[in-house]
Design a protein around this motif. Structure first.
Motif, short mmCIF file in Angstrom:
data_model
loop_
_atom_site.label_atom_id
_atom_site.label_comp_id
_atom_site.label_asym_id
_atom_site.label_seq_id
_atom_site.Cartn_x
_atom_site.Cartn_y
_atom_site.Cartn_z
N TYR A 1 1.96 -5.13 -9.36
CA TYR A 1 2.19 -3.76 -9.79
C TYR A 1 1.92 -2.86 -8.59
N VAL A 2 2.92 -2.08 -8.19
CA VAL A 2 2.77 -1.24 -7.00
C VAL A 2 2.17 0.11 -7.40
N VAL A 3 0.97 0.38 -6.89
CA VAL A 3 0.30 1.66 -7.13
C VAL A 3 1.13 2.77 -6.46
N PRO A 4 1.42 3.86 -7.18
CA PRO A 4 2.33 4.87 -6.63
C PRO A 4 1.68 5.83 -5.62
N VAL A 5 0.94 5.26 -4.71
CA VAL A 5 0.34 6.02 -3.62
C VAL A 5 0.53 5.19 -2.35
N SER A 6 0.79 5.87 -1.24
CA SER A 6 1.00 5.13 0.01
C SER A 6 0.60 5.99 1.20
N PHE A 7 0.20 5.33 2.29
CA PHE A 7 -0.06 6.05 3.54
C PHE A 7 1.16 5.90 4.42
N SER A 8 1.58 7.00 4.99
CA SER A 8 2.70 6.90 5.92
C SER A 8 2.19 7.05 7.35
N SER A 9 2.59 6.13 8.19
CA SER A 9 2.16 6.20 9.59
C SER A 9 3.29 6.73 10.44
N GLU A 10 4.33 7.12 9.80
CA GLU A 10 5.52 7.44 10.56
C GLU A 10 5.72 8.94 10.77
N GLY A 11 4.70 9.69 10.46
CA GLY A 11 4.81 11.13 10.67
C GLY A 11 5.84 11.77 9.74
N ARG A 12 6.19 11.03 8.67
CA ARG A 12 7.21 11.57 7.77
C ARG A 12 6.66 12.71 6.92
N VAL B 1 1.13 -0.32 -1.04
CA VAL B 1 1.96 -0.71 0.09
C VAL B 1 2.04 0.42 1.11
N ASN B 2 1.53 0.17 2.31
CA ASN B 2 1.63 1.13 3.42
C ASN B 2 2.56 0.54 4.47
N ALA B 3 3.57 1.20 4.98
CA ALA B 3 4.07 2.49 4.57
C ALA B 3 5.28 2.30 3.67
N CYS B 4 5.25 2.99 2.53
CA CYS B 4 6.35 2.83 1.58
C CYS B 4 7.67 3.40 2.09
N THR B 5 7.58 4.28 3.09
CA THR B 5 8.80 4.90 3.62
C THR B 5 9.51 4.00 4.65
N GLY B 6 8.83 2.95 5.10
CA GLY B 6 9.42 2.06 6.11
C GLY B 6 10.28 0.98 5.47
N LYS B 7 11.04 0.28 6.29
CA LYS B 7 11.97 -0.74 5.81
C LYS B 7 11.26 -1.89 5.09
N LYS C 1 9.48 -0.70 1.82
CA LYS C 1 10.49 -0.58 0.74
C LYS C 1 10.84 -1.95 0.18
N ALA C 2 11.07 -2.90 1.07
CA ALA C 2 11.47 -4.25 0.63
C ALA C 2 10.38 -4.89 -0.22
N VAL C 3 9.12 -4.72 0.19
CA VAL C 3 8.01 -5.31 -0.58
C VAL C 3 7.96 -4.66 -1.95
N ILE C 4 8.08 -3.34 -1.99
CA ILE C 4 8.02 -2.63 -3.27
C ILE C 4 9.15 -3.07 -4.19
N ASP D 1 0.03 -3.94 4.41
CA ASP D 1 0.31 -3.05 5.53
C ASP D 1 1.51 -3.52 6.32
N PHE D 2 2.57 -2.73 6.27
CA PHE D 2 3.73 -2.96 7.14
C PHE D 2 4.03 -1.62 7.80
N THR D 3 3.11 -1.20 8.67
CA THR D 3 3.26 0.12 9.30
C THR D 3 3.84 -0.04 10.71
#
Lengths: 302, 302
Positions: free
Chosen positions: A50-61, A29-35, A38-41, A104-106
């Motif tokens: 099963y959510v793989v514990p790796v994600s791309f963040s597009s939010e500059g976090r 799930v990209n981006a896991c840090t977004g709203k 998070k909801a999808v996870i 992708d919910f970036t």
């Protein structure tokens, strides 16, 4: 600095799939840090993912670092920022999880580049992110022969609502000729511009009325005060809501037709994204000749 | 007493079709003394129809007499009450106007007997009247091999609104599973019971929610005070209005979908009835194999 493969590979090995999740479909799930990420996870497990514990963040976090760890929904995620070698990382994950589907919910500015990345690696993806160049998005997905489900609207109910408007315009064009339209939508303040969902309905309303209606005429409420006071959005849902109201008025004002929805929170979108993953997986599994889908396709299956 | 033929025949001869109306399609409107009958007659000429100056009244307005004359829309109508020999009268008119189509906006209690009469004489008819035994109405029309268009809803916009609900339920069944429905309608006080139009939508809402919903749960507002105050119907439209509101609510109350219309006056129904006459005439003219139609058929033609 270590190569992405040298970081991701041991991370995946040191985070084996728990036995309860072994038969679940793996998603990244990209981006896991977004709203929405998070909801999808949060709803994934109950939806057979099963959510793989790796994600791309597009939010500059991730700041200056190329990756960081991020705790979410009872696990630790390895999050890579925009400057990391995402192609190699994605290849490593895809190799580890050959049934992988990316969700992708970036952000709109990342849509096309992300889709291009998924296409290059040939990993099937569900693109729930709004915006970007939509024509390019569909064209590139089709040209690259990757399995993809692309839809800025994953709420099953809102999609059905849109379906009703689209179908009635198709079946009864100009049945509202002479009528005028007023369209009001309310979305969180960060969601700039008229939403894709509203935009996708405008041609149908134009068809129903048989006249032109410029998207600029949509009243796009983005100011929290007006959202609270004029639309009635509860305070706690200001950051996650979708309200739309379409009113058709007769020339002599003696007839009014109104179609509207008020949706708060993210849970139904997350459920929809999970359903989209399962749908896309069934197409990959069956090696379906059609490869690029919309959310309508997934809905119509049932 | 004179025979009906001896009354109607000279009446028609003494009321020749004015030259401006010669190429217009002849219609007989029953009951011309009612609100909808009047509205159809008033809009007929601009819709390419010639209204034959004879009508059947089902409202007991003829009292003990078998007929009377009634002035309306610039002409004098010969109006026959329920106790007259309508079969003979209709035969005489149909003989005089072989292209005749009857438009029926009478009362629910007259629906089946009137349709049977038109069928026996084999005159094509448009049945806009609500109520009666609908199954029997359709079955008898089909069995008698007469051309008929039967629909209690002739407002093109309301029909399209219904079409939207019916189609979305067909395409996306159970997409609102778990949701609850509240349905409110407001119709003039004389229109007793839940309207046919609302009733025809209930199965679609049930299909959308995947649960049962009893028609008894529809809030049928018939009291003028509530219509004015709770629904907002203007005073002058209390005797002719149709408002319907359907609200789907999620179990956790965070999502609400609403479909509603507020229609005042009779003009759009009259326009729809005129369109139905033209549609039915085209089918008679082409000797179409299908003979019994609904208003949806007429709408879908365009």
């Amino acid at each position: 600095m270590k190569s992405p493969h040298a970081i991701v590979q041991p991370w995946l090995l040191s985070h084996p799939v728990p036995s309860a999740s072994i038969n679940k479909l793996p998603v990244m799930v990209n981006a896991c840090t977004g709203k929405m990420g998070k909801a999808v996870i949060e709803t994934a497990e109950i939806n057979g993912l099963y959510v793989v514990p790796v994600s791309f963040s597009s939010e500059g976090r991730c700041g200056g670092d190329t990756y960081l760890t991020y705790p979410l929904s009872g696990k630790e995620f390895l999050v890579f920022g925009p400057s990391s070698n995402r192609k190699k990382i994605l290849k490593t994950i895809f190799h580890h999880f050959p049934d992988l589907i990316v969700v992708d919910f970036t952000v709109p500015s990342a849509v096309n580049a992300n889709a291009e990345l998924y296409s290059k690696v040939r990993v099937p993806f569900v693109m729930g992110t709004n915006g970007g160049n939509r024509d390019m998005l569909f064209t590139n997905a089709r040209d690259s022969d990757v399995y993809a489900l692309i839809s800025p609207q994953m709420n099953k109910k809102i999609a059905a609502f849109c379906g009703a408007v689209i179908m009635v315009a198709e079946k009864f064009p100009e049945s509202f000729s002479g009528y005028s339209l007023s369209a009001v939508e309310s979305r969180p303040a960060i969601d700039v511009g008229v939403s894709e969902t509203t935009k996708c309905l405008i041609p149908s309303f134009k068809k129903l009325m048989g006249v032109d209606f410029d998207v600029d005429k949509v009243k796009s409420v983005r100011d929290p005060k007006s959202q609270r006071e004029a639309i009635g959005v509860p305070e706690k849902h200001l950051s996650a809501h979708a309200c739309r109201s379409f009113t058709l008025l007769s020339p002599d004002l003696t007839a009014k037709f109104q179609f509207q929805h008020f949706v708060y929170g993210t849970s139904e979108y997350a459920e929809g994204a999970a359903a989209a993953v399962h749908y896309l997986h069934s197409k990959v599994y069956l090696r379906d000749a059609k490869k690029v889908y919309t959310f309508f396709d997934a809905l119509l299956r049932h």
